[in-house]
Design a protein around this motif. Structure first.
Motif, PDB file in Angstrom:
ATOM      1  N   PHE A  41      29.039 -29.446  10.263  1.00 25.41           N
ATOM      2  CA  PHE A  41      28.586 -28.051  10.395  1.00 25.41           C
ATOM      3  C   PHE A  41      28.813 -27.539  11.811  1.00 25.41           C
ATOM      4  CE2 PHE A  41      26.143 -30.119   7.058  1.00 25.41           C
ATOM      5  CZ  PHE A  41      26.274 -29.225   6.005  1.00 25.41           C
ATOM      6  N   GLN A  42      29.900 -27.997  12.451  1.00 22.84           N
ATOM      7  CA  GLN A  42      30.193 -27.572  13.816  1.00 22.84           C
ATOM      8  C   GLN A  42      30.541 -26.093  13.902  1.00 22.84           C
ATOM      9  OE1 GLN A  42      32.598 -30.347  16.311  1.00 22.84           O
ATOM     10  NE2 GLN A  42      32.753 -31.583  14.451  1.00 22.84           N
ATOM     11  N   ASN A  43      30.934 -25.508  12.751  1.00 22.61           N
ATOM     12  CA  ASN A  43      31.284 -24.093  12.770  1.00 22.61           C
ATOM     13  C   ASN A  43      30.064 -23.179  12.861  1.00 22.61           C
ATOM     14  OD1 ASN A  43      30.534 -24.957  10.187  1.00 22.61           O
ATOM     15  ND2 ASN A  43      31.585 -23.228   9.212  1.00 22.61           N
ATOM     16  N   GLN A  97      22.411 -25.878  14.563  1.00 24.23           N
ATOM     17  CA  GLN A  97      22.509 -27.337  14.557  1.00 24.23           C
ATOM     18  C   GLN A  97      21.130 -28.004  14.593  1.00 24.23           C
ATOM     19  OE1 GLN A  97      25.766 -29.377  14.816  1.00 24.23           O
ATOM     20  NE2 GLN A  97      26.140 -27.489  13.705  1.00 24.23           N
ATOM     21  N   LEU A 131      19.285 -27.533  11.308  1.00 26.22           N
ATOM     22  CA  LEU A 131      19.846 -28.413  10.279  1.00 26.22           C
ATOM     23  C   LEU A 131      19.402 -29.857  10.497  1.00 26.22           C
ATOM     24  CD1 LEU A 131      23.492 -27.047   9.935  1.00 26.22           C
ATOM     25  CD2 LEU A 131      21.653 -26.876   8.258  1.00 26.22           C
ATOM     26  N   THR A 175      24.939 -38.454   9.289  1.00 26.63           N
ATOM     27  CA  THR A 175      24.916 -37.027   9.594  1.00 26.63           C
ATOM     28  C   THR A 175      23.878 -36.729  10.673  1.00 26.63           C
ATOM     29  OG1 THR A 175      25.566 -36.517   7.311  1.00 26.63           O
ATOM     30  CG2 THR A 175      24.634 -34.724   8.608  1.00 26.63           C
ATOM     31  N   PHE A 218      30.994 -32.823   5.532  1.00 25.12           N
ATOM     32  CA  PHE A 218      30.011 -33.540   6.339  1.00 25.12           C
ATOM     33  C   PHE A 218      29.920 -35.014   5.939  1.00 25.12           C
ATOM     34  CE2 PHE A 218      27.730 -31.779   2.760  1.00 25.12           C
ATOM     35  CZ  PHE A 218      26.828 -32.751   2.385  1.00 25.12           C
ATOM     36  N   GLY A 275      33.526 -21.853   2.548  1.00 21.13           N
ATOM     37  CA  GLY A 275      32.378 -22.237   3.355  1.00 21.13           C
ATOM     38  C   GLY A 275      31.178 -22.634   2.534  1.00 21.13           C
ATOM     39  N   LYS A 290      30.359 -26.593   1.186  1.00 24.62           N
ATOM     40  CA  LYS A 290      29.482 -27.542   1.875  1.00 24.62           C
ATOM     41  C   LYS A 290      28.029 -27.341   1.454  1.00 24.62           C
ATOM     42  CE  LYS A 290      32.347 -27.918   6.020  1.00 24.62           C
ATOM     43  NZ  LYS A 290      32.410 -27.684   7.483  1.00 24.62           N
ATOM     44  N   VAL A 291      27.653 -26.073   1.256  1.00 26.54           N
ATOM     45  CA  VAL A 291      26.284 -25.781   0.831  1.00 26.54           C
ATOM     46  C   VAL A 291      26.032 -26.354  -0.556  1.00 26.54           C
ATOM     47  CG1 VAL A 291      24.614 -23.947   0.333  1.00 26.54           C
ATOM     48  CG2 VAL A 291      26.225 -23.687   2.230  1.00 26.54           C
TER      49      VAL A 291
END
Length: 305
Positions: A20-22, A27, A30, A84, A180, A272, A275-276
């Motif tokens: 999730f670096q974007n 951060q 999360l 993670t 991830f 995007g 990932k969710v």
């Protein structure tokens, strides 16, 4: 980025998991969310395992399979979340090639075992409701061990076959996994060799591991529903259905998120969100399962009290 030379080719020996670096602004949020989810998931599933082992009222096939499911969920979430969480703390997103294969092996094997185990649990409910007089004869200790063991073996065997095919590919280009954790599609997408056959074999094996269990689960509940609806009293119908309502809820959540993650087409506008959806499938489902059984199963609530 480390690379190793093999003949005239340069192959990757490690990957960078982008995670999730974007979204750097969330951060810390999360990290806290995943940490709370992981602790709650592990403690909730361990609590169910302890209850199943220590409370003699829960020494029957249904709760034997539930204990297996709780152990599986604990292992399942532990293949992804600890790494993670470590990435959030250290800002190191590198994973070795072998480490990636190992994570994928356990993730896929446990997911496949869960498909089979959920089917076994639906079969148990089918025998209990549709053939109650034969229940103790059919679902004896030996049968339960064989069904549970077969679920674990099937999942891990298929995963071992698929995982053994990935090292046959050549990885010489970008090494950034846009996910991830190490899942099949984002990893194979980085290969610079022909991936047609490995994708075809994986699709066939994944279909054999998921579609038959799903159809058998569906058929079991068709027979269960038909039997329950024929019960004359509303109290009897409610009591019969309550014994499998928790399992039905878990099955719906598991296959619902599975379909969204792997079967629904993902256009660029939804890239995007993939990932969710994956978080729901890999992180939230193991959290929700013990909560569902704790809140909806009277025997578990009695054992807790």
């Amino acid at each position: 980025m480390r690379r190793a030379k093999q003949g005239n080719e340069t192959t990757l020996v490690e990957f960078v998991i982008l995670g999730f670096q974007n979204v750097p602004e969330v951060q810390f949020i999360l990290f806290l969310m995943f940490l709370v989810i992981y602790i709650t998931t592990v403690l909730g599933n361990i609590l169910i395992m302890v209850l199943v082992v220590t409370d003699h009222h829960l020494h029957n096939p249904m709760f034997f399979f539930l204990g297996n499911l709780s152990f599986l969920e604990t292992c399942y979430t532990s293949t992804i979340l600890p790494r993670t969480l470590a990435s959030f703390l250290t800002s190191k997103y590198v994973i070795s090639f072998n480490g990636c294969l190992l994570q994928y092996f356990f993730f896929t094997g446990l997911a496949g075992a869960e498909c089979c185990l959920l089917t076994v649990m639906s079969y148990d409910r089918y025998i209990a409701i549709c053939k109650p007089l034969h229940y103790t004869t059919i679902m004896n200790g030996r049968c339960c061990l064989q069904l549970a063991g077969g679920s674990w073996i099937n999942g891990l065997l298929v995963s071992a076959i698929v995982t053994s095919l990935i090292p046959q590919l050549t990885f010489c280009g970008p090494n950034e996994i846009d996910h991830f954790f190490c899942d099949f599609t984002p990893v194979v997408k980085l290969s610079c060799s022909d991936t047609y056959w490995i994708e075809l074999v994986t699709l066939i094996l994944a279909s054999l591991l998921t579609l038959p269990p799903f159809l058998l689960t569906l058929i079991s509940y068709v027979y269960i529903s038909n039997t329950v609806l024929r019960i004359p009293s509303s109290t009897g119908r409610h009591k019969a259905f309550s014994t499998c309502s928790s399992h039905l809820t878990v099955v719906t959540l598991f296959y619902g998120t599975l379909i969204v993650v792997y079967l629904v087409p993902k256009p660029n506008t939804l890239g995007g969100l993939h990932k969710v959806f994956s978080v729901c499938y890999t992180v939230l489902t193991p959290l929700v399962n013990p909560l569902i059984y704790s809140l909806r199963n009277n025997n578990i609530k009695k054992a807790l009290r």
